[in-house]
Design an enzyme around this catalytic site. Structure first.
Site, mmCIF file in Angstrom:
data_model
loop_
_atom_site.group_PDB
_atom_site.id
_atom_site.type_symbol
_atom_site.label_atom_id
_atom_site.label_comp_id
_atom_site.label_asym_id
_atom_site.label_seq_id
_atom_site.Cartn_x
_atom_site.Cartn_y
_atom_site.Cartn_z
ATOM 1 N N ASP A 54 0.810 -1.147 0.052
ATOM 2 C CA ASP A 54 0.112 0.128 0.083
ATOM 3 C C ASP A 54 0.920 1.165 0.163
ATOM 4 O O ASP A 54 1.683 1.577 0.735
ATOM 5 C CB ASP A 54 -0.803 -0.114 1.398
ATOM 6 C CG ASP A 54 -2.072 0.766 1.266
ATOM 7 O OD1 ASP A 54 -1.827 1.946 0.886
ATOM 8 O OD2 ASP A 54 -3.329 0.253 1.421
ATOM 9 N N THR A 93 -7.156 3.716 -1.872
ATOM 10 C CA THR A 93 -6.609 2.153 -1.304
ATOM 11 C C THR A 93 -7.867 1.642 -1.933
ATOM 12 O O THR A 93 -7.460 0.560 -2.528
ATOM 13 C CB THR A 93 -6.541 2.117 0.149
ATOM 14 O OG1 THR A 93 -5.458 3.073 0.625
ATOM 15 C CG2 THR A 93 -6.465 0.808 0.273
ATOM 16 N N ASN A 114 -12.471 5.506 -1.448
ATOM 17 C CA ASN A 114 -12.708 4.851 -0.172
ATOM 18 C C ASN A 114 -14.198 5.175 0.481
ATOM 19 O O ASN A 114 -14.614 4.073 0.870
ATOM 20 C CB ASN A 114 -11.722 5.309 0.872
ATOM 21 C CG ASN A 114 -10.082 4.808 0.631
ATOM 22 O OD1 ASN A 114 -10.056 3.790 -0.148
ATOM 23 N ND2 ASN A 114 -9.191 5.343 1.273
ATOM 24 N N LYS A 177 -5.382 -3.958 5.946
ATOM 25 C CA LYS A 177 -6.630 -3.311 5.751
ATOM 26 C C LYS A 177 -7.800 -4.360 5.204
ATOM 27 O O LYS A 177 -7.651 -5.055 4.273
ATOM 28 C CB LYS A 177 -6.670 -2.140 4.719
ATOM 29 C CG LYS A 177 -5.609 -1.208 5.177
ATOM 30 C CD LYS A 177 -5.537 -0.007 4.338
ATOM 31 C CE LYS A 177 -4.462 1.027 4.448
ATOM 32 N NZ LYS A 177 -4.302 2.056 3.845
ATOM 33 N N HIS A 494 -2.170 10.771 -0.338
ATOM 34 C CA HIS A 494 -2.309 10.471 -1.744
ATOM 35 C C HIS A 494 -3.485 10.584 -2.192
ATOM 36 O O HIS A 494 -4.410 11.366 -1.590
ATOM 37 C CB HIS A 494 -1.661 9.058 -1.910
ATOM 38 C CG HIS A 494 -2.484 8.083 -1.057
ATOM 39 N ND1 HIS A 494 -3.820 7.689 -1.409
ATOM 40 C CD2 HIS A 494 -2.395 7.726 0.054
ATOM 41 C CE1 HIS A 494 -4.151 6.807 -0.388
ATOM 42 N NE2 HIS A 494 -3.345 6.852 0.401
#
Ligand code: ZN
Length: 560
Positions: A54, A93, A114, A177, A494
């Site tokens: 990640d 992510t 997300n 995650k 990011h």
């Protein structure tokens, strides 16, 4: 390799507390001495290992490539695409992980961010977390409150395709995650696990395997224990410079000392990746992945690089320690796999890149700044509602960039006036690069050119889903960090449409592979058809966005 002083527990030590993991090893060792077959007649690997690191940007890979000697060095000795693109604008992510094993942009996977907003949801919380099921009664989108689910992922994953083609194929995913494990595994995996304060967790209606429970207990004990500061590897000394933060404190010189029970500190330390890799190795051995009739899939999501990047930025001593520890732990993980003699093929990539904090960028020759809090949807919505006399809340959104949603309580005339006013205010702001409406993005063709040539609108189109995206989508200018203040948590991030967040390495390795480097841009969406070809799994490339990358240097090909 001689251990670096002060490194955290190696994954070997982790594994020793996951009892039973050595069962079955050794029986296949003889296979390790068989020479690799000619490339064009190479049989399908027995195990595919997919690793996502990640926030591992191409920039960080390049920076540390000459310093690594373990698992990252091994992957860098295979087929190397240093410019893999998570080509879409919303480089977060969940979307990034949805691309890796579906071969599809977020516009197709439906995982646009997300978090997004569904203002038609019957529950009070209109925010949707990408890896939840909001229909479960009593849930909300916040941490610890939602029901984990892969229901929002609209494209089949590699694991789903493998199981459909061969029901004997087994799929196991373990990640730092939940959204990483869920978006890469998809539905129907044999086990999908992620880190929680109590060790490992899975879906609420699923039971963990006995081995997963053992690993969970070991990880919980590690989280609960104090962690002493690491000794700084000599390679990191030049990065060990304190950077003052605007709201107080410094970053740059951290050593990951942590009081027992500090789960957030655990996640943002090299320990977290060691735990996930140890659990992955233990689960592989327990389930004998790679030893059955069909090719199996082991998915590993390593999240610590991301938490370290968010907490400390990308260019300090913390990231240096993290990458060197990751390299070592990955090396140990591969050594465990090698010892089985299983013919496995591995790929390592990332869900998105990352960017350093503005305070260090400025010190290191690059002008940068933090976002103006007036761009946050709540602040902007309040200002526009006051001016136009409209009801509040007017504007919903998760961050001062990306998707902005207008209230459903407006009349058509109010809605059109609000849309025009919000857009005008955004476009007039000096930190704003571009703003498009949902209608404009829906009408824009999906980009087909090489990803470095895409316009900002192209990038947003690849992140756009009509039923989920905002009424307006905002891109900030390059090097505007969308964290207004550092006092309450993360310092760097990011998520932008810019290449520091879009470019990630794509590294393929298999025993006997003839490595080569291809610096031209490719897509992370190419990974699915590339891996599928290795196991002769048919994929209709007209229905996805990626293409098969030929991993054979020379006239033979690994593609159909
Ligand atoms: Zn991420």
């Amino acid at each position: 390799m001689k251990p670096l002083p002060g490194r955290p527990a190696s994954i070997g030590r982790w594994i020793s507390v996951c009892a039973g993991m050595t069962r079955g090893l050794g029986a296949l060792l003889a296979m390790a001495f068989a020479g690799p077959a000619a490339a064009q007649s190479q049989p399908a690997p027995k195990l595919l290992v997919v690793i996502s690191v990640d926030q591992l940007s191409s920039d960080i890979f390049t920076e540390y490539r000459g310093l690594v000697t373990g698992g990252l060095a091994r992957m860098a000795g295979g087929v190397v695409f240093p410019a893999g693109y998570q080509a879409h604008a919303a480089t977060e992510t969940c979307p990034g992980h949805s691309v890796i094993l579906t071969g599809s942009h977020p516009a197709r996977t439906g995982v646009i961010a997300n978090n997004w907003f569904d203002l038609t949801l019957p529950r009070d919380d209109k925010r949707v977390y990408c890896a939840e099921d909001p229909a479960v009664p009593g849930t909300a989108s916040g941490a610890g409150k939602y029901a984990a689910s892969g229901q929002y992922l609209l494209m089949p994953t590699l694991g789903e395709r493998m199981k459909a083609a061969s029901p004997a194929a087994r799929v196991v995913a373990v990640a730092g995650k939940d959204r990483a494990a869920i978006m890469m595994a998809g539905k129907g995996a044999d086990e999908t696990l992620w880190l929680v304060p109590g060790g490992l967790a899975t879906y609420r209606d699923s039971a963990m395997s006995p081995m997963a429970r053992q690993a969970s207990t070991a990880i919980a004990a590690a989280i609960a224990a104090d962690s002493a500061p690491l000794n700084l590897p000599v390679q990191c000394a030049a990065r060990d410079i304190a950077i003052a933060l605007p709201q107080g404190g410094t970053v740059g010189t951290g050593r990951f000392a942590r009081a027992g029970g500090n789960f957030r500190g655990f996640l943002a330390s090299p320990q977290a990746d060691g735990a996930v890799l140890a659990a992955a190795a233990a689960l592989r051995a327990d389930r004998k992945l790679g030893e059955g009739a069909a090719t199996d899939l082991l998915i590993v999501g390593l999240s610590a690089t991301d938490y370290v990047g968010h907490s400390f930025g990308t260019e300090g001593a913390e990231m240096c320690q993290q990458i060197l520890s990751l390299d070592r732990d990955l090396g140990d993980f591969f050594a465990r796999l090698d010892a089985t003699g299983i013919d496995y093929a591995a790929v390592l990539t990332a869900d998105h890149g990352g960017h350093d904090l503005p305070e260090r960028l400025i010190q290191n020759a690059i002008p940068a700044e933090r976002v103006d809090p007036a761009l946050a949807p709540s602040a902007l919505g309040a200002a526009v509602a006051a001016k136009l006399g409209l009801p509040e809340p007017l504007l919903y959104g998760d961050a001062p960039f990306g998707d902005y949603y207008l209230s459903k309580a407006l009349t058509p005339a109010q809605r059109s006036a609000a849309l025009a006013e919000v857009r005008a205010r955004l476009l007039a702001h000096r930190q704003v690069e571009a703003v498009f409406t949902a209608d404009e993005l829906a009408a824009h063709p999906m980009p087909r050119r090489s990803p470095e040539l895409w316009s900002v609108k192209d990038r947003m189109r690849a992140s756009f889903h009509a039923a989920r995206s905002g009424d307006l989508v905002l891109a900030l200018k390059p090097r505007v960090t969308p964290i207004a203040e550092t006092g309450v948590g993360y310092v760097a991030t990011h998520g932008s449409a810019w290449d520091y967040d879009r470019r990630v390495p794509m590294l393929f390795w298999r025993k006997g592979i003839v490595g080569f480097e291809q610096p031209n841009p490719v897509l992370v969406a190419d990974i699915l058809p590339t891996l599928a070809a290795l196991i002769a799994l048919p994929v209709d490339t007209a229905a996805i966005d990626g293409r098969c990358l030929d991993l054979v240097s020379g006239p033979a090909t690994s593609c159909p």
